[in-house]
Motif scaffolding. Structure first.
Motif, PDB file in Angstrom:
ATOM      1  N   GLY A 187      -6.145  24.025  -5.442  1.00  0.00           N
ATOM      2  CA  GLY A 187      -7.330  24.657  -4.896  1.00  0.00           C
ATOM      3  C   GLY A 187      -7.198  25.344  -3.559  1.00  0.00           C
ATOM      4  N   GLY A 188      -6.032  25.289  -2.938  1.00  0.00           N
ATOM      5  CA  GLY A 188      -5.886  25.911  -1.626  1.00  0.00           C
ATOM      6  C   GLY A 188      -6.145  27.406  -1.653  1.00  0.00           C
ATOM      7  N   LYS A 189      -5.637  28.102  -2.667  1.00  0.00           N
ATOM      8  CA  LYS A 189      -5.859  29.547  -2.756  1.00  0.00           C
ATOM      9  C   LYS A 189      -7.311  29.853  -3.078  1.00  0.00           C
ATOM     10  N   ALA A 190      -7.935  29.043  -3.937  1.00  0.00           N
ATOM     11  CA  ALA A 190      -9.350  29.258  -4.264  1.00  0.00           C
ATOM     12  C   ALA A 190     -10.214  29.165  -3.013  1.00  0.00           C
ATOM     13  N   LEU A 191      -9.936  28.186  -2.167  1.00  0.00           N
ATOM     14  CA  LEU A 191     -10.699  28.045  -0.930  1.00  0.00           C
ATOM     15  C   LEU A 191     -10.410  29.197   0.018  1.00  0.00           C
ATOM     16  N   GLY A 192      -9.148  29.642   0.071  1.00  0.00           N
ATOM     17  CA  GLY A 192      -8.827  30.797   0.905  1.00  0.00           C
ATOM     18  C   GLY A 192      -9.556  32.044   0.437  1.00  0.00           C
ATOM     19  N   LEU A 193      -9.631  32.242  -0.879  1.00  0.00           N
ATOM     20  CA  LEU A 193     -10.378  33.381  -1.414  1.00  0.00           C
ATOM     21  C   LEU A 193     -11.849  33.291  -1.037  1.00  0.00           C
ATOM     22  N   GLY A 194     -12.352  32.053  -0.944  1.00  0.00           N
ATOM     23  CA  GLY A 194     -13.770  31.852  -0.646  1.00  0.00           C
ATOM     24  C   GLY A 194     -14.188  32.340   0.721  1.00  0.00           C
ATOM     25  N   GLU A 195     -13.244  32.587   1.621  1.00  0.00           N
ATOM     26  CA  GLU A 195     -13.610  33.102   2.947  1.00  0.00           C
ATOM     27  C   GLU A 195     -14.189  34.508   2.846  1.00  0.00           C
ATOM     28  N   ARG A 196     -13.697  35.320   1.885  1.00  0.00           N
ATOM     29  CA  ARG A 196     -14.188  36.682   1.734  1.00  0.00           C
ATOM     30  C   ARG A 196     -15.144  36.835   0.553  1.00  0.00           C
ATOM     31  N   ALA A 197     -14.840  36.120  -0.520  1.00  0.00           N
ATOM     32  CA  ALA A 197     -15.622  36.291  -1.741  1.00  0.00           C
ATOM     33  C   ALA A 197     -17.013  35.688  -1.605  1.00  0.00           C
ATOM     34  N   VAL A 226     -16.465  31.887  -5.991  1.00  0.00           N
ATOM     35  CA  VAL A 226     -15.157  31.735  -6.625  1.00  0.00           C
ATOM     36  C   VAL A 226     -15.286  30.706  -7.741  1.00  0.00           C
ATOM     37  N   ALA A 227     -14.901  31.109  -8.942  1.00  0.00           N
ATOM     38  CA  ALA A 227     -14.813  30.171 -10.059  1.00  0.00           C
ATOM     39  C   ALA A 227     -13.367  29.713 -10.153  1.00  0.00           C
ATOM     40  N   ALA A 228     -13.136  28.435  -9.866  1.00  0.00           N
ATOM     41  CA  ALA A 228     -11.791  27.871  -9.881  1.00  0.00           C
ATOM     42  C   ALA A 228     -11.564  27.202 -11.227  1.00  0.00           C
ATOM     43  N   ALA A 229     -10.721  27.803 -12.050  1.00  0.00           N
ATOM     44  CA  ALA A 229     -10.471  27.286 -13.396  1.00  0.00           C
ATOM     45  C   ALA A 229      -9.114  26.605 -13.462  1.00  0.00           C
ATOM     46  N   LEU A 277      -8.274  19.463 -11.400  1.00  0.00           N
ATOM     47  CA  LEU A 277      -9.472  20.182 -10.977  1.00  0.00           C
ATOM     48  C   LEU A 277     -10.340  19.327 -10.060  1.00  0.00           C
ATOM     49  N   ARG A 278     -10.283  18.006 -10.236  1.00  0.00           N
ATOM     50  CA  ARG A 278     -11.027  17.132  -9.321  1.00  0.00           C
ATOM     51  C   ARG A 278     -10.564  17.321  -7.886  1.00  0.00           C
ATOM     52  N   ARG A 279      -9.271  17.587  -7.709  1.00  0.00           N
ATOM     53  CA  ARG A 279      -8.756  17.829  -6.352  1.00  0.00           C
ATOM     54  C   ARG A 279      -9.341  19.113  -5.770  1.00  0.00           C
ATOM     55  N   VAL A 280      -9.537  20.122  -6.600  1.00  0.00           N
ATOM     56  CA  VAL A 280     -10.163  21.361  -6.132  1.00  0.00           C
ATOM     57  C   VAL A 280     -11.573  21.068  -5.643  1.00  0.00           C
ATOM     58  N   ARG A 281     -12.319  20.335  -6.456  1.00  0.00           N
ATOM     59  CA  ARG A 281     -13.710  20.017  -6.083  1.00  0.00           C
ATOM     60  C   ARG A 281     -13.757  19.169  -4.813  1.00  0.00           C
ATOM     61  N   GLU A 282     -12.860  18.195  -4.710  1.00  0.00           N
ATOM     62  CA  GLU A 282     -12.838  17.337  -3.517  1.00  0.00           C
ATOM     63  C   GLU A 282     -12.534  18.148  -2.265  1.00  0.00           C
ATOM     64  N   ASN A 283     -11.569  19.060  -2.363  1.00  0.00           N
ATOM     65  CA  ASN A 283     -11.238  19.901  -1.214  1.00  0.00           C
ATOM     66  C   ASN A 283     -12.402  20.806  -0.833  1.00  0.00           C
ATOM     67  N   GLY A 339     -15.750  24.532  -9.845  1.00  0.00           N
ATOM     68  CA  GLY A 339     -14.654  24.226 -10.747  1.00  0.00           C
ATOM     69  C   GLY A 339     -15.058  24.320 -12.203  1.00  0.00           C
ATOM     70  N   VAL A 340     -14.160  24.842 -13.032  1.00  0.00           N
ATOM     71  CA  VAL A 340     -14.394  24.972 -14.469  1.00  0.00           C
ATOM     72  C   VAL A 340     -13.121  24.550 -15.202  1.00  0.00           C
ATOM     73  N   VAL A 341     -13.232  23.542 -16.079  1.00  0.00           N
ATOM     74  CA  VAL A 341     -12.093  23.174 -16.913  1.00  0.00           C
ATOM     75  C   VAL A 341     -11.950  24.232 -18.001  1.00  0.00           C
ATOM     76  N   ALA A 342     -10.818  24.934 -17.994  1.00  0.00           N
ATOM     77  CA  ALA A 342     -10.652  26.041 -18.941  1.00  0.00           C
ATOM     78  C   ALA A 342      -9.171  26.348 -19.132  1.00  0.00           C
TER      79      ALA A 342
END
Length: 436
Positions: free
Chosen positions: A261-271, A274-277, A284-290, A302-305
Motif C-alpha cells: 500500500g505504500g504507492k497507493a498512499l503516495g498516489l493519494g497525495e495528488r489523487a 484511490v482504489a487499492a486492489a 490488503l488488510r495491510r493497505v487498509r491499516e496503513n 481497498g478492494v479484493v480483486a
C-alpha cells in the motif's frame, strides 16, 4: 549436559525450512518468530536474512570442507551449517565456541543427530583455517560473482553480459549490503517532517535524487519515526515511481496490485480517490491499516480483486505495479535471489502482459497507465512496454516534465533506478498516455 539450542536459533532454522517448502522469506520469518520479543526477533532476522544474503559465499566455503560436497547433505543439516557459518563469519557478538556448539545442538534438535559430528567438524575446521579461496574476479568473473558475490550463476551470467563484469560486481556488492531505513512522509513536506523528527530527537536526512524520501539512520526504528510523522516505510525507488507517475490532481486512480500500500498512499497525495486492489485479503488488510494509520481511510479504499479481471469502471489513471522477479530488491529481500529462476521470466512476462491488457481497459481516453516493477530484467520491463505499444495504437510514452532527475530516465523517457548506481532498490516504470 549440553544446553539445547536457543529459541532464536530454533526459529531461524524453522524459517529456513519454511523457505525450502516454498514460503517467501519475510513470511517464513514472521511465522517462525511469532511471540518473540523485539530484540530476540531482530537477532533472528539478522541471522536468517544474513544467511540468505551470503548463501552463495557460505556454500562455497562449506563445500571445501564437506568430504562429499554439500549437495549430498540433508536440507536441515545444510541449513544448520549455513546458519553456523554465518555466525562465525559475520556475527562478531557470537563467540566461535557458541556458534559451533549451538549448531551441534540445533542439528540434534532437528532430528539429524547422526550429523552432529559432521557439523562440529566442518565448523571447527572453518574456524581453524579461515583463509578461504574464491575464483579470481578477473580470470573468472562469473564464478566470482556466484561465490564471493553470492548470486545464482544464471543471474551472474546475464548481468555481466548486460553491464560488464565491473558493474555486475558493483550490483552484487550493493545487494549484499544491509538495507537502510527510509520513510516517505504523507501530507507534509520532507523538510517539515525532518524538523518534526528532529524535535523528537530522531535524525533524518534528505535524499538528493528522491525528493519525497527521508533516510532514518540508526539507532532510530521505523516504529519510532512513524509515531512522530504521518508516513510509510518506503524505499526511495518506490517513492520515485509514484513521483514519476504524476497522476492528475483530484483524479480517480486505481492501483491494480496495491499491497502493501505504500504507492497507493503516495498516489493519494495528488489523487482525489484511490482504489487499492489486490488479490490477497491478508495483504490488503495491510493497505487498509496503513491508510487508517495516516488518516486516509476515506481517500484510499481497498478492494479484493484479480488484476486480470478488474471490477472497475474507467478512471483517469491506473498504476500497475506488476508482480515480478524482484531482482531489484535483493538487498531488502535476500531470499529472492534463491527463489527466482530463468523460467520465471517467461511465466511472469505472460502474467504481466495479461495485467497490462486489463489495466489498459480501465483508462479513460486521454488518461494515464503507469506500468512499474522492482525488477532489473528487460524481459519484465522494456520488452513488455515495447510489446504493449506494438500491439496497440493510440498509446505513447509520456514522461512527466521536470518531475524526476533526467539521469534516472532512459532514452525513451522510462524511469530506471539501479542499485549499483543509486544505492537504493531497483525500479522501472513507464508512463503511458492513452491518446484521446
Amino acid at each position: 549436559m549440553a544446553e539445547g539450542p536457543t529459541v532464536a536459533r530454533q526459529a531461524a532454522l524453522e524459517a529456513m525450512a519454511r523457505f525450502r517448502e516454498g514460503e517467501l522469506g519475510d513470511r517464513a520469518l514472521e511465522l517462525a518468530t511469532q511471540g518473540m520479543e523485539g530484540r530476540e526477533r531482530a537477532w533472528t532476522q539478522e541471522l536468517v536474512y544474513g544467511t540468505f544474503r551470503l548463501r552463495g559465499r557460505i556454500d562455497h566455503i562449506l563445500d571445501g570442507f564437506a568430504r562429499d560436497g554439500i549437495a549430498s547433505l540433508d536440507g536441515d543439516v545444510l541449513d544448520v551449517l549455513r546458519l553456523g557459518a554465518y555466525q562465525l563469519l559475520e556475527m562478531g557478538s557470537v563467540p566461535p565456541y557458541a556458534a559451533v556448539s549451538q549448531s551441534v545442538e540445533l542439528v540434534r534438535m532437528a532430528g539429524a543427530g547422526y550429523a552432529s559430528g559432521l557439523v562440529n567438524g566442518i565448523l571447527q575446521n572453518m574456524q581453524r583455517r579461515p583463509n578461504f579461496r574464491f575464483p579470481d574476479p578477473q580470470a573468472d568473473p562469473v564464478s566470482h560473482l556466484e561465490t564471493w558475490g553470492s548470486h545464482p550463476r544464471w543471474l551472474a551470467e546475464r548481468w555481466i553480459e548486460r553491464w560488464g563484469a565491473d558493474e555486475a560486481r558493483a550490483l552484487a556488492e550493493a545487494d549484499n549490503l544491509r538495507p537502510e531505513l527510509y520513510i516517505r512522509p504523507l501530507g507534509m513536506s520532507v523538510e517539515d517532517a525532518r524538523d518534526q523528527l528532529a524535535e523528537a530527537e530522531i535524525a533524518a536526512e534528505l535524499v538528493d535524487f528522491a525528493p519525497d524520501s527521508l533516510r532514518i539512520p540508526p539507532p532510530a526504528t521505523a516504529a519510532q519515526a512513524l509515531a512522530v510523522v504521518p508516513a510509510v516505510v518506503q524505499d526511495p525507488a518506490a517513492a520515485l515511481v509514484v513521483r514519476y507517475a504524476s497522476v492528475p490532481a483530484g483524479g480517480d486512480v486505481i492501483d491494480l496490485c496495491a499491497a502493501p500500500g505504500g504507492k497507493a498512499l503516495g498516489l493519494g497525495e495528488r489523487a482525489g480517490r484511490v482504489a487499492a486492489a489486490d488479490l490477497s485479503p491478508r495483504r490488503l488488510r495491510r493497505v487498509r491499516e496503513n491508510a487508517e494509520r495516516v488518516g486516509w481511510g476515506e481517500r484510499v479504499g481497498g478492494v479484493v480483486a484479480d488484476g486480470r479481471h478488474p471490477p472497475f469502471r474507467a478512471v483517469d489513471a491506473v498504476l500497475l505495479d506488476a508482480p515480478c522477479t524482484g531482482t531489484g530488491t535483493f538487498r531488502r529481500h535476500p531470499d529472492g535471489r534463491w527463489r527466482v529462476s530463468p523460467d520465471d521470466l517467461d511465466s511472469l512476462a505472460r502474467l504481466q502482459d495479461e495485467l497490462l491488457a486489463a489495466a489498459a481497459g480501465l483508462v479513460k481516453p486521454g488518461g494515464l497507465l503507469v506500468y512499474s516493477t522492482c525488477s532489473l530484467e528487460p524481459e519484465e520491463n522494456e520488452l513488455r512496454i515495447d510489446r504493449f505499444l506494438a500491439d496497440r495504437a493510440g498509446w505513447r510514452i509520456e514522461p512527466p516534465a521536470g518531475v524526476v532527475d533526467a539521469s534516472l530516465l532512459d532514452d525513451a523517457g522510462r524511469l530506471c533506478v539501479l542499485p549499483q548506481r543509486q544505492g537504493v532498490d531497483g525500479a522501472f516504470a513507464a508512463r503511458l498516455r492513452r491518446v484521446a
